[in-house]
Design a protein around this motif. Structure first.
Motif, mmCIF file in Angstrom:
data_model
loop_
_atom_site.group_PDB
_atom_site.id
_atom_site.type_symbol
_atom_site.label_atom_id
_atom_site.label_comp_id
_atom_site.label_asym_id
_atom_site.label_seq_id
_atom_site.Cartn_x
_atom_site.Cartn_y
_atom_site.Cartn_z
ATOM 1 N N ASP A 193 -8.213 6.123 -14.402
ATOM 2 C CA ASP A 193 -9.204 5.168 -13.910
ATOM 3 C C ASP A 193 -8.673 4.345 -12.749
ATOM 4 O O ASP A 193 -9.440 3.647 -12.090
ATOM 5 N N GLY A 194 -7.369 4.382 -12.521
ATOM 6 C CA GLY A 194 -6.775 3.609 -11.439
ATOM 7 C C GLY A 194 -5.317 3.962 -11.278
ATOM 8 O O GLY A 194 -4.724 4.613 -12.148
ATOM 9 N N LEU A 195 -4.707 3.540 -10.169
ATOM 10 C CA LEU A 195 -3.329 3.897 -9.854
ATOM 11 C C LEU A 195 -2.529 2.676 -9.444
ATOM 12 O O LEU A 195 -3.027 1.807 -8.715
ATOM 13 N N ILE A 196 -1.269 2.621 -9.904
ATOM 14 C CA ILE A 196 -0.301 1.644 -9.422
ATOM 15 C C ILE A 196 0.721 2.413 -8.597
ATOM 16 O O ILE A 196 1.364 3.344 -9.099
ATOM 17 N N LEU A 197 0.851 2.057 -7.329
ATOM 18 C CA LEU A 197 1.719 2.774 -6.397
ATOM 19 C C LEU A 197 2.970 1.940 -6.164
ATOM 20 O O LEU A 197 2.895 0.856 -5.578
ATOM 21 N N VAL A 198 4.124 2.446 -6.610
ATOM 22 C CA VAL A 198 5.351 1.660 -6.646
ATOM 23 C C VAL A 198 6.304 2.075 -5.528
ATOM 24 O O VAL A 198 6.680 3.248 -5.430
ATOM 25 N N GLY A 199 6.707 1.111 -4.704
ATOM 26 C CA GLY A 199 7.764 1.344 -3.725
ATOM 27 C C GLY A 199 7.281 1.512 -2.306
ATOM 28 O O GLY A 199 6.148 1.952 -2.059
ATOM 29 N N PRO A 200 8.151 1.187 -1.342
ATOM 30 C CA PRO A 200 7.772 1.244 0.073
ATOM 31 C C PRO A 200 7.800 2.632 0.685
ATOM 32 O O PRO A 200 7.389 2.802 1.825
ATOM 33 N N ALA A 201 8.302 3.637 -0.040
ATOM 34 C CA ALA A 201 8.408 4.985 0.533
ATOM 35 C C ALA A 201 7.079 5.736 0.512
ATOM 36 O O ALA A 201 6.963 6.795 1.127
ATOM 37 N N LEU A 202 6.074 5.217 -0.191
ATOM 38 C CA LEU A 202 4.755 5.845 -0.188
ATOM 39 C C LEU A 202 4.061 5.528 1.133
ATOM 40 O O LEU A 202 3.931 4.373 1.522
ATOM 41 N N LYS A 203 3.612 6.561 1.841
ATOM 42 C CA LYS A 203 3.153 6.413 3.223
ATOM 43 C C LYS A 203 1.730 5.870 3.295
ATOM 44 O O LYS A 203 0.883 6.161 2.447
ATOM 45 N N ALA A 204 1.467 5.118 4.373
ATOM 46 C CA ALA A 204 0.175 4.465 4.536
ATOM 47 C C ALA A 204 -1.004 5.443 4.536
ATOM 48 O O ALA A 204 -2.002 5.187 3.854
ATOM 49 N N PRO A 205 -0.971 6.572 5.283
ATOM 50 C CA PRO A 205 -2.119 7.486 5.241
ATOM 51 C C PRO A 205 -2.391 8.022 3.837
ATOM 52 O O PRO A 205 -3.561 8.195 3.456
ATOM 53 N N PHE A 206 -1.335 8.279 3.075
ATOM 54 C CA PHE A 206 -1.487 8.750 1.696
ATOM 55 C C PHE A 206 -2.165 7.670 0.848
ATOM 56 O O PHE A 206 -3.078 7.951 0.065
ATOM 57 N N ILE A 207 -1.726 6.424 1.007
ATOM 58 C CA ILE A 207 -2.317 5.324 0.243
ATOM 59 C C ILE A 207 -3.792 5.164 0.590
ATOM 60 O O ILE A 207 -4.642 4.982 -0.292
ATOM 61 N N ILE A 208 -4.123 5.265 1.877
ATOM 62 C CA ILE A 208 -5.523 5.107 2.279
ATOM 63 C C ILE A 208 -6.357 6.291 1.818
ATOM 64 O O ILE A 208 -7.535 6.140 1.462
ATOM 65 N N ASP A 209 -5.784 7.493 1.774
ATOM 66 C CA ASP A 209 -6.482 8.636 1.177
ATOM 67 C C ASP A 209 -6.900 8.311 -0.256
ATOM 68 O O ASP A 209 -8.043 8.568 -0.664
ATOM 69 N N LEU A 210 -5.956 7.753 -1.014
ATOM 70 C CA LEU A 210 -6.253 7.406 -2.410
ATOM 71 C C LEU A 210 -7.307 6.310 -2.476
ATOM 72 O O LEU A 210 -8.225 6.357 -3.303
ATOM 73 N N TYR A 211 -7.183 5.321 -1.612
ATOM 74 C CA TYR A 211 -8.171 4.241 -1.562
ATOM 75 C C TYR A 211 -9.564 4.786 -1.263
ATOM 76 O O TYR A 211 -10.566 4.367 -1.858
ATOM 77 N N ASN A 212 -9.637 5.743 -0.340
ATOM 78 C CA ASN A 212 -10.931 6.320 0.034
ATOM 79 C C ASN A 212 -11.540 7.173 -1.061
ATOM 80 O O ASN A 212 -12.728 7.482 -1.021
ATOM 81 N N SER A 213 -10.731 7.574 -2.032
ATOM 82 C CA SER A 213 -11.271 8.373 -3.134
ATOM 83 C C SER A 213 -12.153 7.539 -4.046
ATOM 84 O O SER A 213 -12.902 8.073 -4.851
ATOM 85 N N GLY A 214 -12.076 6.223 -3.927
ATOM 86 C CA GLY A 214 -12.851 5.359 -4.806
ATOM 87 C C GLY A 214 -12.089 4.885 -6.018
ATOM 88 O O GLY A 214 -12.585 4.058 -6.778
#
Length: 346
Positions: free
Chosen positions: A122-143
């Motif tokens: 139902d949701g995600l916690i993304l831990v650490g600075p090595a996760l890239k911004a485009p990947f994070i925004i992809d996940l955000y755009n998934s809803g």
């Protein structure tokens, strides 16, 4: 057919370049336009995996914890204690936690994640600075609701729980200057674009500037024991007058101490070494590591609390919580504390 950048650009009345900048967390986009583009991307299902968009209305009572798969892994208690905090709060709220590690290939597109594509959370916690911004925004755009831990994007405001990196590194650098009279201090930094590296470097540089000292920064591609070891060997070769090392985290600090010992440099007599994170190995190392303690367990609790609140009640306002830090004095800086604990506080 899935929408393209051009489709979003046509709807928003902007260029495809503007859409690309917004979806990749790049500067040069008006805040209102950025929000419009992100909203349209979510509305139009821009993320390739259409199944992921159903997460907004389908409850699994699972939350995912994602972090980067370092090779080799840095000292692990940082993630473990955050995960324990997440798990505690999740259980209290009737949720289960699924932990996954992602690599560079998996970050090339959010729809590669089974957790998202197969509607497992139902949701995600993304831990650490090595996760890239485009990947994070992809996940955000998934809803799917997301909360960042130890990370903030440059341009896009998302829910996040972080520690006071600037103050912590400023404190520990001032300690070396004020208490030990050290002036030639090197900062071992992770990649310049990582959030924690940027903030901790800023704290280090601020402390030096207050004393009229010049910064010396050595960048690393990652923040593990091995990268700290290699970076310190370079420092000893190129800057043999170094008096102290402020490492971006404890893993790299321990690698730096190993390099010093290999070269015959004594820590702290010849060079002081300090870290950041207060991992469990720190007090067990020789010498015990002076560091900055962050509240990792509480960080996990707060991240899970925020995520579940958003899952259950929704939120239109980004929530960003910054937790305080503590200076943990041991022997690697040159101090000789008499009441030094064997294990850090959890």
């Amino acid at each position: 057919m899935k929408p393209s950048l051009q489709d979003i650009a046509d709807r928003a009345g902007v260029s495809t370049a503007t859409v690309s900048r917004a979806l990749n967390d790049r500067a040069g986009v008006n805040p209102e336009t950025r929000e419009q583009i992100l909203s349209l991307a979510r509305e139009m299902g821009y993320m390739p995996s259409m199944a992921a968009r159903s997460l907004a209305t389908s409850r699994t009572y699972n939350i995912g914890m994602l972090t980067y798969k370092h090779t080799p892994q840095p000292i692990g208690s940082y993630h473990v204690q955050i995960a324990q905090g997440i798990d505690f709060e999740a259980q209290a709220r009737g949720y289960h936690v699924i932990t996954r590690f992602v690599d560079d290939e998996m970050m090339s597109s959010g729809d590669r994640l089974p957790l998202v594509a197969e509607q497992r959370t139902d949701g995600l916690i993304l831990v650490g600075p090595a996760l890239k911004a485009p990947f994070i925004i992809d996940l955000y755009n998934s809803g799917v609701p997301i909360v960042l831990v130890d990370n903030l994007l440059n341009e896009t405001k998302l829910d996040a729980v972080v520690c006071d990196n600037v103050d912590g590194t400023q404190q520990i650098t001032r300690h070396l200057i004020d208490e030990h009279g050290l002036e030639r201090l090197v900062f071992l930094s992770g990649p310049a674009h990582w959030f924690s590296s940027r903030e901790r470097r800023a704290g280090y540089e601020s402390a030096l500037a207050a004393s009229g000292l010049s910064p010396r920064v050595a960048y690393m591609a990652d923040t593990t024991v091995n990268t700290g070891y290699a970076a310190m060997l370079r420092v000893l070769d190129e800057q043999p007058d170094v008096q102290g090392v402020v490492a971006v985290n404890d893993a790299t600090a321990i690698g730096a101490i190993r390099a010093c010992k290999e070269r015959g440099w004594r820590v702290p007599e010849d060079v002081a070494v300090v870290g950041f994170d207060n991992v469990a190995w720190g007090p067990l190392y020789d010498p015990p590591l002076t560091t900055v303690g962050m509240y990792k367990y509480e960080t996990g609790v707060q991240a899970a609390r925020r995520l579940i609140d958003v899952i259950e009640r929704g939120s239109a306002t980004p929530f960003q919580l910054r937790l305080g830090v503590d200076l943990v004095i041991r022997r690697s800086c040159g101090c000789s504390p008499t009441d030094e604990p064997i294990f850090p506080d959890e």
